[in-house]
Write a protein that holds these residues in place. Sequence first.
Motif, short mmCIF file in Angstrom:
data_model
loop_
_atom_site.label_atom_id
_atom_site.label_comp_id
_atom_site.label_asym_id
_atom_site.label_seq_id
_atom_site.Cartn_x
_atom_site.Cartn_y
_atom_site.Cartn_z
N PHE A 20 -2.15 44.23 -31.43
CA PHE A 20 -0.84 44.33 -30.81
C PHE A 20 -0.99 44.46 -29.30
CE2 PHE A 20 -2.41 48.45 -32.04
CZ PHE A 20 -2.14 49.27 -30.94
N PRO A 21 0.01 44.11 -28.48
CA PRO A 21 1.17 43.33 -28.92
C PRO A 21 0.73 41.90 -29.25
CG PRO A 21 1.18 43.55 -26.54
CD PRO A 21 0.03 44.37 -27.04
N ASN A 22 1.43 41.27 -30.12
CA ASN A 22 1.12 39.91 -30.52
C ASN A 22 2.42 39.22 -30.88
OD1 ASN A 22 -0.33 37.62 -31.18
ND2 ASN A 22 -1.03 38.40 -33.15
N SER B 149 0.91 38.57 -23.27
CA SER B 149 0.62 37.80 -22.06
C SER B 149 -0.48 38.44 -21.23
CB SER B 149 1.89 37.64 -21.22
OG SER B 149 2.38 38.92 -20.87
N LYS B 150 -0.81 39.72 -21.51
CA LYS B 150 -1.80 40.41 -20.67
C LYS B 150 -2.88 41.10 -21.51
CE LYS B 150 1.19 40.88 -16.75
NZ LYS B 150 2.14 41.66 -16.03
N ILE B 151 -2.67 42.36 -21.84
CA ILE B 151 -3.68 43.16 -22.55
C ILE B 151 -3.35 43.22 -24.04
CG2 ILE B 151 -4.78 45.42 -22.75
CD1 ILE B 151 -5.44 43.99 -20.13
N ASP C 141 -8.25 41.37 -22.12
CA ASP C 141 -7.26 40.72 -21.26
C ASP C 141 -7.15 39.24 -21.64
OD1 ASP C 141 -5.71 39.76 -19.20
OD2 ASP C 141 -6.87 40.73 -17.62
N VAL C 142 -5.94 38.82 -21.99
CA VAL C 142 -5.71 37.41 -22.34
C VAL C 142 -4.95 36.67 -21.26
CG1 VAL C 142 -5.82 37.86 -24.82
CG2 VAL C 142 -3.61 37.94 -23.67
N SER C 143 -4.76 37.30 -20.10
CA SER C 143 -3.92 36.69 -19.06
C SER C 143 -4.48 35.37 -18.54
CB SER C 143 -3.70 37.67 -17.90
OG SER C 143 -4.94 38.03 -17.32
N SER C 144 -5.78 35.15 -18.64
CA SER C 144 -6.37 33.90 -18.14
C SER C 144 -6.26 32.74 -19.15
CB SER C 144 -7.84 34.12 -17.78
OG SER C 144 -8.57 34.45 -18.94
N LEU C 145 -5.86 33.04 -20.39
CA LEU C 145 -5.73 31.99 -21.41
C LEU C 145 -4.45 31.20 -21.20
CD1 LEU C 145 -6.63 33.98 -24.65
CD2 LEU C 145 -8.12 32.41 -23.38
N GLN C 146 -4.49 29.93 -21.57
CA GLN C 146 -3.27 29.12 -21.56
C GLN C 146 -2.38 29.60 -22.71
OE1 GLN C 146 -4.47 25.01 -21.87
NE2 GLN C 146 -4.65 24.83 -19.65
N VAL D 50 -1.34 35.04 -30.47
CA VAL D 50 -0.43 34.15 -29.75
C VAL D 50 -0.36 34.62 -28.31
CG1 VAL D 50 1.92 33.26 -29.58
CG2 VAL D 50 0.92 33.72 -31.84
N LYS D 51 -0.72 33.70 -27.38
CA LYS D 51 -0.66 34.01 -25.94
C LYS D 51 0.65 33.44 -25.42
CE LYS D 51 -1.91 34.54 -21.55
NZ LYS D 51 -0.99 33.83 -20.71
N GLU D 52 1.44 34.31 -24.78
CA GLU D 52 2.73 33.89 -24.21
C GLU D 52 2.51 33.23 -22.87
OE1 GLU D 52 6.12 36.82 -25.84
OE2 GLU D 52 4.82 37.71 -24.34
#
Length: 103
Positions: free
Chosen positions: A26-28, A31-33, A76-81, A101-103
């Motif tokens: 979570f969160p899922n 957009s960030k962590i 951190d997923v902020s760098s993913l498309q 899911v990356k927003e």
Amino acid sequence: GADTLMQNINISGIKENSLLTELKMFPNPSSKIVRLNFVLKKGTKATIDLYDLAGKKLQTISDEFLPEGKQEMKFDVSSLQSGMYMLKISAGDNMEFIKLVKE
């Protein structure tokens, strides 16, 4: 026969005997962590890898020995498309997949 035995093992045996339980992320979507929580029934080497939906490994998030008990990891997923990804969590002989899911 043998087929029935294998079905029983695949359906009920693996989950009950799994080292890795209570897997939550979570969160899922995020957009960030992202936080990944799970419980290990015993200390073991655990690897967490991030894949795209084509099955290409993008990143190893963690590859270390983890103690028995509750685990919490942040990454951190902020760098993913934006899009869908899969996390593969390997602990001992157990493997679990969870969709991210990356927003």
